[in-house]
Design a protein around this motif. Structure first.
Motif, short mmCIF file in Angstrom:
data_model
loop_
_atom_site.label_atom_id
_atom_site.label_comp_id
_atom_site.label_asym_id
_atom_site.label_seq_id
_atom_site.Cartn_x
_atom_site.Cartn_y
_atom_site.Cartn_z
N VAL A 114 0.85 -1.19 0.00
CA VAL A 114 0.00 0.00 0.00
C VAL A 114 0.89 1.24 0.00
CG1 VAL A 114 -1.93 -1.11 1.16
CG2 VAL A 114 -0.18 -0.02 2.53
N ALA A 115 0.46 2.26 -0.73
CA ALA A 115 1.14 3.56 -0.74
C ALA A 115 0.38 4.48 0.22
CB ALA A 115 1.16 4.15 -2.14
N ILE A 116 1.09 5.14 1.11
CA ILE A 116 0.44 5.94 2.15
C ILE A 116 0.91 7.38 2.09
CG2 ILE A 116 0.01 4.00 3.72
CD1 ILE A 116 2.54 4.81 5.23
N SER A 117 -0.01 8.29 2.28
CA SER A 117 0.27 9.72 2.44
C SER A 117 -0.86 10.25 3.33
CB SER A 117 0.33 10.42 1.08
OG SER A 117 -0.83 10.15 0.31
N ASP A 118 -1.66 11.21 2.82
CA ASP A 118 -2.85 11.59 3.58
C ASP A 118 -4.02 10.68 3.24
OD1 ASP A 118 -3.33 12.39 1.02
OD2 ASP A 118 -3.99 14.42 1.52
N ARG A 119 -3.76 9.68 2.43
CA ARG A 119 -4.74 8.65 2.07
C ARG A 119 -3.99 7.33 1.88
NH1 ARG A 119 -6.09 12.18 -3.03
NH2 ARG A 119 -5.66 13.68 -1.37
N VAL A 120 -4.74 6.25 1.74
CA VAL A 120 -4.15 4.92 1.57
C VAL A 120 -4.56 4.39 0.20
CG1 VAL A 120 -4.03 2.57 2.44
CG2 VAL A 120 -4.18 4.48 4.05
N GLU A 121 -3.57 4.02 -0.60
CA GLU A 121 -3.82 3.46 -1.93
C GLU A 121 -3.28 2.04 -1.98
OE1 GLU A 121 -2.58 4.15 -6.63
OE2 GLU A 121 -1.88 5.53 -5.05
N VAL A 122 -4.16 1.08 -2.22
CA VAL A 122 -3.74 -0.33 -2.29
C VAL A 122 -3.12 -0.59 -3.65
CG1 VAL A 122 -4.51 -2.72 -2.18
CG2 VAL A 122 -5.54 -1.03 -0.67
N LEU A 123 -1.84 -0.97 -3.66
CA LEU A 123 -1.15 -1.30 -4.91
C LEU A 123 -1.43 -2.74 -5.33
CD1 LEU A 123 2.29 0.44 -4.25
CD2 LEU A 123 0.23 1.39 -5.32
N THR A 124 -1.50 -3.63 -4.36
CA THR A 124 -1.88 -5.02 -4.63
C THR A 124 -2.43 -5.63 -3.35
OG1 THR A 124 -1.10 -7.19 -5.36
CG2 THR A 124 0.45 -5.86 -4.14
N PRO A 125 -3.47 -6.46 -3.45
CA PRO A 125 -3.98 -7.15 -2.26
C PRO A 125 -3.00 -8.24 -1.82
CG PRO A 125 -5.13 -7.90 -4.21
CD PRO A 125 -4.25 -6.78 -4.66
N CYS B 274 1.73 13.09 5.32
CA CYS B 274 1.54 11.69 5.74
C CYS B 274 0.67 11.65 7.00
CB CYS B 274 2.88 11.02 6.01
SG CYS B 274 2.75 9.24 6.31
N ARG B 275 -0.21 10.64 7.07
CA ARG B 275 -1.07 10.44 8.24
C ARG B 275 -0.85 9.02 8.76
NH1 ARG B 275 -7.13 12.17 7.53
NH2 ARG B 275 -7.04 11.34 9.64
N PRO B 276 0.12 8.84 9.67
CA PRO B 276 0.42 7.50 10.17
C PRO B 276 -0.77 6.82 10.86
CG PRO B 276 2.18 9.04 10.70
CD PRO B 276 1.04 9.86 10.18
N ASP B 277 -1.55 7.58 11.63
CA ASP B 277 -2.67 6.96 12.34
C ASP B 277 -3.68 6.37 11.37
OD1 ASP B 277 -3.19 9.49 11.39
OD2 ASP B 277 -4.40 10.12 13.10
N GLN B 278 -3.93 7.05 10.27
CA GLN B 278 -4.88 6.55 9.27
C GLN B 278 -4.33 5.29 8.60
OE1 GLN B 278 -7.15 9.20 6.31
NE2 GLN B 278 -5.50 8.41 5.05
N ALA B 279 -3.04 5.27 8.28
CA ALA B 279 -2.43 4.10 7.64
C ALA B 279 -2.46 2.89 8.57
CB ALA B 279 -1.00 4.43 7.23
N LEU B 280 -2.16 3.11 9.85
CA LEU B 280 -2.17 2.00 10.80
C LEU B 280 -3.58 1.46 11.00
CD1 LEU B 280 -0.45 0.28 12.68
CD2 LEU B 280 -0.87 1.94 14.50
N ALA B 281 -4.57 2.35 11.04
CA ALA B 281 -5.96 1.89 11.17
C ALA B 281 -6.36 1.02 9.98
CB ALA B 281 -6.89 3.09 11.30
N PHE B 282 -5.89 1.40 8.78
CA PHE B 282 -6.18 0.59 7.59
C PHE B 282 -5.52 -0.79 7.71
CE2 PHE B 282 -4.59 -1.00 3.54
CZ PHE B 282 -5.77 -1.13 2.82
N ALA B 283 -4.26 -0.83 8.14
CA ALA B 283 -3.55 -2.11 8.27
C ALA B 283 -4.25 -3.01 9.28
CB ALA B 283 -2.11 -1.85 8.68
N GLU B 284 -4.71 -2.45 10.38
CA GLU B 284 -5.43 -3.25 11.36
C GLU B 284 -6.73 -3.81 10.80
OE1 GLU B 284 -5.88 -0.55 14.57
OE2 GLU B 284 -3.90 -0.97 15.45
N GLU B 285 -7.40 -3.02 9.97
CA GLU B 285 -8.68 -3.46 9.41
C GLU B 285 -8.47 -4.59 8.40
OE1 GLU B 285 -12.66 -3.77 8.91
OE2 GLU B 285 -11.60 -2.54 10.39
N VAL B 286 -7.48 -4.48 7.50
CA VAL B 286 -7.31 -5.51 6.46
C VAL B 286 -6.71 -6.79 7.02
CG1 VAL B 286 -7.12 -3.82 4.61
CG2 VAL B 286 -5.05 -4.60 5.78
N THR B 287 -6.11 -6.75 8.21
CA THR B 287 -5.55 -7.97 8.80
C THR B 287 -6.45 -8.54 9.89
OG1 THR B 287 -4.24 -6.61 10.34
CG2 THR B 287 -3.18 -7.31 8.29
#
Length: 650
Positions: free
Chosen positions: A155-166, A188-201
């Motif tokens: 995933v590419a992360i900045s102020d949003r999360v873009e999935v490059l490959t599942p 960059c928004r680390p809290d948002q990226a970490l929340a996404f990682a927790e959700e997909v796992t």
């Protein structure tokens, strides 16, 4: 064991051809010789060696069959039963925020610290790779070293999360997806990226979060320190940077000048000498030499007279490797004169207004005029159009459909959501809205309010709002329609010495400023990279033209308008953006004003993070099984080649 390509086993049919070649014998050709006794010893020796020859031919056959088997098993893509293996789900988060565009010198971080003076004089020739390039190299290492039983998501992360490959286990897919990552100028928004990682796992047994970043000024460490699933890989070591944190302009109409504010900060560890260059539409206006101690900021104020407006650019002439925060843009709006028309029953009532408007001559168009109600109604419709129409003690039969209105002690127009009530003989102020721009600098408590008309509002804000209220009802009300604003005064401001108070011109100026806020402030002054640009008010046109520069090339784009709104999201590049809205030009700017992106200092504990990176590399026995089968076939082929050339298996 399971096989991803079981059809490959059909290649075992080639074994029959290999065996057939070894079974076939070469027929002996009769040959007449002059003396048979000479060949007797040779025939005996040949018979003695026949058993050894057969063994040599069998060894060659066995090697050929084993090579074939290795290739067939490699093509079948075998996989082990992962039930007994520790299958990890790796979410690799690639930081593509603005600071990853920083160029790194060709020496290590330790060398840069030891040679501080040389680092301060780093030239562009010494800047080799960006932090984004270093991150891509680290990501390739992770992909190549991935254990075959582990699945990986990019995933590419900045102020949003873009999935490059599942989640996949195919290195080729991962490498192809990695090439689609591109750097941005977003924060960059680390809290948002970490929340996404927790959700997909969620539901995964062994999730691991891998972050490849420059640290976002230590923000990543704060987020990941308490999470045992997280690993952090640091890239970059440059620390010296000057950055612009604020750049704005404001027009002071009373002084006839433009006030420009700039804020610059030194995020490095050493003092920095630099130049601040201020330009309007590409033409330099001022150049200032400044010096900043480490960690300190500087606020600079400029006062210019820019009646025609334009695009201001502030540039820091500094040799640091992060150019994104060395330039900023601000929009200066041109001075705009307004046609103001006053309609009264007779001309003498207009005298107080003429005196009041003489103090704001910088606002008035030369076409501004005073008409009696008879003169006004005799005008052609285009001649009645004005930016602001004031009606005092009289209401024309046909109000203009365009422009804002100030109605003073007039009958209520039918379109207003209000009704008339009993007159208020001696109005006593109860309260007023101190936050509204019309009431700015006003104190109604001590003003001698004359006799007023009684009104009742029949709508809620913002369509109808009481700005000043007496104990018997509103005295000043604001109405907002789709295309204009209306201000209603329930009393005659020319009565009871009210015009001679200082409040009278202030009230008129505030009313015009309220209208101006609707007309001129169509766009926010500045936007962050990647943010969507939307109008602050309703747009009447069906399309809006936007002009901007991208990679040095002028671009134009037509935006559709729906329900009075448009959205423009191509704001990745900092700079000025010009919108043509309802026949007028409105400009805005995109700037990187972000402290954490400009602070390039890497986080502490980099050695531990690098050891974590080595820990994540797959061991020799954690690669996909087909690799071992292919390697086995290659080794046997080399062995067969050596045996053949040494005439052991000929």
């Amino acid at each position: 064991m399971n096989f991803a390509n079981p059809l490959a086993f059909a290649a075992f049919a080639i074994a029959a051809a290999v065996i057939a070649l070894y079974i076939l014998k070469v027929r002996r050709r009769p040959q007449v010789v002059p003396y048979l006794q000479l060949w007797t010893s040779l025939v005996a020796e040949t018979r003695a060696r026949s058993l050894f020859q057969r063994l040599r031919r069998l060894l060659s056959l066995l090697l050929q069959l084993l090579i074939l088997a290795g290739l067939v098993f490699a093509l079948s893509r075998p996989g082990l039963d992962l039930a007994n293996l520790k299958e990890e789900s790796l979410v690799v988060m690639l930081d593509v925020s603005a600071s990853m565009n920083c160029l790194e010198s060709n020496r290590s971080g330790q060398e840069a610290d030891e040679k501080s003076e040389e680092a301060n004089q780093t030239t562009e020739g010494e800047l080799k790779q960006s932090r984004f390039d270093l991150m891509m190299a680290a990501a390739k290492k992770l992909i190549d070293g991935r254990s075959f039983e582990d699945e990986m998501m990019l995933v590419a992360i900045s102020d949003r999360v873009e999935v490059l490959t599942p989640f996949v286990r195919n290195n080729l897919q991962l490498r192809q997806a990695l090439q689609t990552a591109t750097p941005t100028f977003r924060a960059c928004r680390p809290d948002q990226a970490l929340a996404f990682a927790e959700e997909v796992t969620r539901g995964k047994e062994h999730p691991i979060f891998l972050v490849i970043s420059d640290g976002d000024s230590g923000r990543w460490q704060e987020v990941l320190d308490e999470d045992p699933r997280a690993r952090f890989i640091t890239v970059g070591h440059e620390t010296e940077n000057l950055g612009i944190l604020r750049f704005s302009s404001r027009k002071n109409r009373s002084l006839g000048s433009d006030h420009i504010l700039a804020k610059v900060q030194n995020f490095g560890n050493r003092p920095q000498a630099f130049q601040m260059e201020l330009a309007l539409n590409g033409v330099t206006q001022k150049v200032l030499d400044r010096e900043l101690p480490p960690g300190e900021s500087l606020t600079e104020r400029f006062q210019l007279h820019l009646p025609d407006g334009g695009t201001l650019r502030l540039r820091l002439n500094t040799p640091d490797g992060f150019a994104a925060d060395n330039e900023a843009y601000a929009i200066v709006y041109p001075e705009r004169l307004r046609r103001i028309v006053l309609v009264t029953p007779n001309s003498p009532e207009a005298e107080p207004f003429k005196i009041a408007f003489s103090s704001m001559a910088e606002l008035l168009d030369e076409r501004s005029a005073v008409f009696t109600i008879q003169e006004y109604e005799a005008l052609e419709a285009p001649d009645r159009v004005a930016d602001v129409t004031l009606c005092l003690n009289a209401l024309p039969k046909a109000l203009p459909q365009q422009g804002n209105l100030i109605l003073m002690n007039t009958p209520l127009p039918e379109e207003l959501p209000a009704t008339e009530a009993d007159d208020i003989g001696k109005p006593e102020i109860w309260d007023w809205d101190r936050e509204h721009i019309v009431n700015r600098y006003m104190n109604y408590k001590d003003l001698p309010i004359p006799r007023a008309k009684g009104i009742r509002l029949e709508a809620s804000p913002p369509r109808a709002q009481a700005l000043v209220e007496s104990y018997d009802g509103p005295l000043l009300a604001a109405f907002e329609e789709d295309m204009r604003k209306i201000l209603y005064l329930a009393f005659d401001p020319t009565a009871r010495f009210f015009p001679f108070r200082l409040a009278f011109p202030i009230l008129l100026r505030n009313a015009i400023a309220w209208f101006e806020a609707e007309e001129d402030l169509m766009l926010e002054a500045s936007h962050a990279p990647g943010a969507s640009i939307r109008p602050l008010g309703k747009v009447r046109a069906q399309e809006v033209m936007v002009r901007y520069f991208r990679d040095g090339q002028a671009q134009e784009e037509l935006l559709p308008v729906r329900d009075g709104q448009f959205v423009f999201s191509q704001t990745e590049t900092p700079g000025a953006y010009l919108f043509q809205i309802d026949g007028r030009d409105h400009a805005t700017s995109v700037n990187l004003f972000h402290t954490r992106e400009s602070d390039l200092r890497p986080p502490t504990g980099q050695e531990q993070q690098e050891s974590d990176f080595r820990f994540l590399q797959a061991g020799f026995f954690h690669r996909e099984p087909w690799i071992y089968f292919a390697a086995f076939a290659l080794l046997l082929w080399v062995l067969e080649w050596l045996l053949f050339h040494r005439r052991i298996t000929e």
